[in-house]
Design a protein around this motif. Structure first.
Motif, PDB file in Angstrom:
ATOM      1  N   VAL A 112       0.007   3.305   5.007  1.00  0.00           N
ATOM      2  CA  VAL A 112      -0.709   2.510   6.007  1.00  0.00           C
ATOM      3  C   VAL A 112      -0.705   3.292   7.314  1.00  0.00           C
ATOM      4  O   VAL A 112       0.357   3.741   7.776  1.00  0.00           O
ATOM      5  CB  VAL A 112      -0.075   1.123   6.206  1.00  0.00           C
ATOM      6  N   LEU A 153      -5.587   0.670   9.933  1.00  0.00           N
ATOM      7  CA  LEU A 153      -5.681  -0.519  10.775  1.00  0.00           C
ATOM      8  C   LEU A 153      -6.094  -0.087  12.178  1.00  0.00           C
ATOM      9  O   LEU A 153      -5.390   0.703  12.810  1.00  0.00           O
ATOM     10  CB  LEU A 153      -4.336  -1.254  10.820  1.00  0.00           C
ATOM     11  N   TYR A 173     -10.570   0.519   5.597  1.00  0.00           N
ATOM     12  CA  TYR A 173     -10.056   0.335   6.953  1.00  0.00           C
ATOM     13  C   TYR A 173     -10.424  -1.059   7.437  1.00  0.00           C
ATOM     14  O   TYR A 173     -11.416  -1.651   7.011  1.00  0.00           O
ATOM     15  CB  TYR A 173     -10.600   1.406   7.901  1.00  0.00           C
ATOM     16  N   ILE A 195       4.402   4.794   6.443  1.00  0.00           N
ATOM     17  CA  ILE A 195       3.589   4.397   7.596  1.00  0.00           C
ATOM     18  C   ILE A 195       3.348   5.627   8.463  1.00  0.00           C
ATOM     19  O   ILE A 195       4.247   6.441   8.666  1.00  0.00           O
ATOM     20  CB  ILE A 195       4.296   3.318   8.438  1.00  0.00           C
ATOM     21  N   HIS A 254       0.852  -1.187   0.000  1.00  0.00           N
ATOM     22  CA  HIS A 254       0.000   0.000   0.000  1.00  0.00           C
ATOM     23  C   HIS A 254       0.892   1.242   0.000  1.00  0.00           C
ATOM     24  O   HIS A 254       2.034   1.205   0.452  1.00  0.00           O
ATOM     25  CB  HIS A 254      -0.901   0.016   1.234  1.00  0.00           C
ATOM     26  N   LEU A 256      -4.593   2.553   3.706  1.00  0.00           N
ATOM     27  CA  LEU A 256      -5.246   1.556   4.550  1.00  0.00           C
ATOM     28  C   LEU A 256      -5.112   1.963   6.016  1.00  0.00           C
ATOM     29  O   LEU A 256      -4.016   2.306   6.475  1.00  0.00           O
ATOM     30  CB  LEU A 256      -4.613   0.172   4.348  1.00  0.00           C
ATOM     31  N   ALA A 285       4.393  -1.209   3.219  1.00  0.00           N
ATOM     32  CA  ALA A 285       3.912   0.149   2.989  1.00  0.00           C
ATOM     33  C   ALA A 285       5.044   1.014   2.455  1.00  0.00           C
ATOM     34  O   ALA A 285       6.197   0.884   2.880  1.00  0.00           O
ATOM     35  CB  ALA A 285       3.370   0.748   4.285  1.00  0.00           C
TER      36      ALA A 285
END
Length: 421
Positions: free
Chosen positions: A7, A33, A80, A112, A4, A31, A109
């Motif tokens: 992230v 988390l 998500y 991050i 991604h 994304l 990633a």
């Protein structure tokens, strides 16, 4: 391995603001988390108002503030994962997480953003004598039980610690019909915002006992009472100053700690004062392409400042994911606090890469009256601003302009400090 662009670890106010800003900056593959079952983080249990005055120019409750950002995420269709726990990040930006649907997964990633928030300091860190009876809660746990789960945690309450959560819970417990007998604070000053002292204690006639701490918890199965005592300058209890309170509940509001187990395991450099990562003006940590924002970086008093910092971290993460770093050999200027200033964020500056101006946030280590906030470039004072009152519970900030730093020449360090004159 799935990859991604950006992230974001954490779906609270910092993570949501970072994700929205990263999308605005052009990041396509983002994304989030989140370990909880819903987005919004701690704001979901903060049902009082006072949020959003800076960001949205209106007064909102915590859930309302969070919902504004959740709407942005939904509108932008940013994916998500909920109920997902990140168990490891590495220096090459690999992330391992686990959830019930996918099991154990490792992804990569390009950038991050750490936005894991903070946790409460527990009773075990305080060494309070006594048994371990029911009725001892951290203030945040009690807040969740009352505001989300719908439980009453007690009827006669004493609160240890005057951080903002403790002050707010003093009012909340009173509104629930409980009797809050006292708020005790071991320091000679409150750790919360002045407005919370007025609105949560003074307005309800709840006494604030400074330089006091709990020296005994009574009761074996359920709290039946506690003993407070005054402390000396070394924070040791003074014999003969004990005060007994009958109560069935003790709430602990004794400090917040940035949630940095992931950062520590990844060998990210942490600041000894904040317990959060050391960052530059882009909110980038010691690992290239890993950014930090919100309460995982340093504990904030206003969520508006969390959102502001997180937006910058998200934007910079998006740029890094797309372009990488242009010049990795640029010299860094050290930025630190001295003489009453406990820390600064950021702690490093790349002058050539910084925007036209940056906001430096910091906290002082004591209550000061009629002091100056001064900024030194090397040994030359360039800012000298008087403040009527400085207090540890109120975050301070100042603005540094790129043009001023470039004009100085051979700049090695920037010092922010307090001065009498």
């Amino acid at each position: 391995m799935r990859e991604h662009d950006v992230v974001i670890i954490g779906g609270g106010p910092a993570g949501l603001a970072a994700a929205a800003a990263a999308r605005r900056k052009g990041a396509e593959d983002i994304l989030i988390l989140e370990r909880d079952g819903v987005l919004g983080g701690i704001l979901n249990q903060c049902i009082h108002n006072g949020f959003g005055l800076h960001t949205f120019k209106e007064e909102l409750t915590g859930p309302e503030y969070a919902y504004r950002f959740i709407q942005m995420i939904e509108k932008e269709k940013i994916p998500y994962l909920l109920n997902t726990i990140v168990i490891e990040i590495t220096k090459n930006r690999e992330i391992t997480y686990i959830n019930s649907e996918e099991g154990l997964v490792t992804i990569k990633a390009k950038a991050i953003v750490l936005a894991m928030g903070c946790r409460e300091r527990a009773r075990g860190a305080l060494n309070i004598p006594g048994f371990r009876p029911a009725g001892v809660y951290s203030a945040g746990t009690a807040q969740r039980l009352v505001n989300i789960e719908g439980f009453s945690v007690g009827k006669e309450v004493v609160i240890l610690g005057s951080g903002d959560i403790g002050l707010i819970m003093a009012r909340r417990m009173t509104l629930e019909g409980a009797k809050v007998k006292a708020v005790a604070e071991i320091m000679p000053y409150s750790g919360g915002l002045k407005r919370n002292i007025v609105q949560c204690l003074d307005d309800y006639g709840i006494p604030l006992l400074l330089e006091h701490t709990v020296v005994k918890i009574e009761g074996k199965h359920r709290v039946s009472g506690i003993v407070l005592a005054k402390v000396d300058k070394n924070r040791k209890s003074i014999p003969g100053t004990e005060i007994h309170y009958d109560c069935d509940t003790l709430l602990l509001s004794v400090g917040l700690i940035p949630e940095n187990e992931l950062s520590r395991c990844a060998d990210i450099s942490l600041n000894a004062v904040t317990s959060g990562p050391v960052v530059n003006q882009q909110f980038e940590t010691s690992i290239e392409g890993v950014f930090a924002c919100g309460n995982v970086l340093h504990v904030h008093d206003l969520v508006d400042y969390v959102s502001e910092e997180a937006a910058l971290a998200g934007e910079n993460a998006a740029v890094f994911a797309k372009e990488g770093r242009k010049d990795r050999a640029l010299p860094e200027v050290e930025l630190k606090g001295e003489n009453g200033v406990r820390y600064t964020v950021p702690q490093k500056l790349n002058v050539k890469e910084m925007p036209d101006e940056i906001t430096v946030r910091f906290r002082v280590g004591d209550v000061y009256k009629d002091r100056y906030i001064s900024v030194y470039f090397n040994d030359q004072r360039v800012i000298h601003r008087k403040k009527k009152v400085l207090a540890p519970g109120e975050m301070e900030q100042l603005v540094l302009k790129k043009s001023s730093l470039e004009a100085y020449g051979d700049l090695k360090k920037i010092v922010v400090c307090t001065e009498v004159d």
